[in-house]
Design an enzyme around this catalytic site. Structure first.
Site, PDB file in Angstrom:
ATOM      1  N   LYS A  69     -25.691 -75.855  42.450  1.00 48.40           N
ATOM      2  CA  LYS A  69     -26.245 -75.964  43.809  1.00 48.40           C
ATOM      3  C   LYS A  69     -26.428 -74.574  44.399  1.00 48.40           C
ATOM      4  CE  LYS A  69     -23.903 -76.897  47.562  1.00 48.40           C
ATOM      5  NZ  LYS A  69     -23.101 -77.565  48.602  1.00 48.40           N
ATOM      6  N   LYS A 231     -14.495 -65.467  57.374  1.00 50.58           N
ATOM      7  CA  LYS A 231     -14.535 -66.536  58.367  1.00 50.58           C
ATOM      8  C   LYS A 231     -13.126 -67.032  58.676  1.00 50.58           C
ATOM      9  CE  LYS A 231     -19.109 -68.363  57.076  1.00 50.58           C
ATOM     10  NZ  LYS A 231     -19.854 -69.597  56.734  1.00 50.58           N
TER      11      LYS A 231
END
Length: 329
Positions: A69, A231
């Site tokens: 992906k 993050k």
């Protein structure tokens, strides 16, 4: 042999959120049975920007498929070209031959399989009587999370916090109409301290927002947004004394919320309780009492994409959806 091409609307027509939950649970079990080969994902960023593409690949020996992906994001000027800021594409290969069985738009796959992860953690780690949900964030993933979580818990109230209040109010309006749930906005402290379940679904780049002193005993936290080392949504000390469950300990220790707690010395790797597949298999316990704080950290794994893509491919063939194309002609 031909390859099936599925566009975004065709993939959407095949979405069944309940079946996705079951498929992702099966994928997690396969991972902890040793049936998954999953190398580290690769991230390529455009220099001096947040724009780039992540590549996640893996093999499910039980299902017989390999997937790759590509997920992009941060392309701020794309809308001027008629393109989304981020895109997803999934390729499904037959493991026994390497033949490319399907190429499909991965937008719904990424959104729904990530939401399934959060909901699975709520199902197995939150208190059975948990009814108040705090959603932090107001983007697409925050919408997907609510749709999935309300399938596994009977929610009495949803409290929403987002840095941009206009986006928060739009989220509340849209999701109230869609779900029929009682929803309201609140400041971050009230949102967190009022909740039985907290799901963090921001982009994670504005720094941590959830403080330890706001989290009451018995709360479950599904940490979704921090999927890269830079993050963070939870202050590291939220992990202190909590029962920590990861999708993959190795991945979360490098890229997830967990890595901040490890780097800051709040916990060690030995303090991480389990991977979610171990809980699903029953080899490690889930929640053991009504007072413990549980944290589920997910960066996302190729097996989630794999099981969902293979399910969608089989359903598309059954329903005669998509376009067949011969790459070997």
């Amino acid at each position: 042999m031909k390859t099936l091409l599925l566009n975004k609307s065709e993939v959407y027509s095949l979405i069944d959120r309940d079946k996705i939950l079951l498929a992702v649970e099966d994928g997690y079990r396969s991972f902890n049975k040793g049936l998954v080969v999953q190398p580290d994902f690769m991230a390529i960023e455009m220099p001096n920007t947040h724009a780039g593409v992540d590549f996640k690949g893996g093999l499910d020996m039980g299902g017989g498929y390999m997937t790759l992906k590509a997920s992009s994001g941060g392309y701020a000027k794309n809308p001027e070209l008629g393109l989304p800021r981020g895109m997803n594409t999934v390729m499904l290969f037959e493991a026994s031959t390497s033949f490319l069985k399907c190429v499909m738009d991965g937008t719904w796959i990424t959104g729904c399989r990530t939401a399934a992860a959060g909901a699975i953690s709520v199902k197995h780690l939150s208190r059975p009587d948990a009814k108040k949900l705090c959603v932090i964030g107001a983007g697409n993933q925050a919408r997907h999370q609510l749709r999935a979580i309300c399938r596994v818990r009977d929610l009495s109230e949803v409290i929403v916090w987002n840095a941009n209040e206009d986006e928060r109010e739009q989220y509340i309006k849209e999701m109230t109409e869609e779900t029929g749930l009682k929803m309201r906005g609140a400041d971050i402290e009230e949102s967190v301290s009022s909740a039985d379940i907290i799901v963090t679904a921001t982009i994670g780049r504005q720094g941590p927002v959830v403080r330890r002193e706001w989290v009451k005993p018995g709360t479950h936290i599904a940490a979704i947004g921090a999927d890269m080392p830079d993050k963070q949504e939870l202050f590291s000390d939220v992990f202190s004394g909590a029962k920590v469950v990861c999708d993959s300990i190795n991945i979360c220790a490098k890229n997830g919320e967990t890595h901040h707690a490890l780097d800051d010395g709040i916990i060690s790797k030995e303090d991480i309780h389990a991977e979610i597949g171990e809980v699903l298999l029953g080899t490690k316990p889930g929640r053991e009492n009504a007072q413990e704080i549980t944290i589920f950290d997910t960066v996302g794994m190729a097996i989630q994409d794999n099981v969902m893509a293979s399910m969608l491919f089989k359903n598309a063939v059954e329903k005669n959806l998509g376009t067949w194309y011969s790459f070997l002609a």
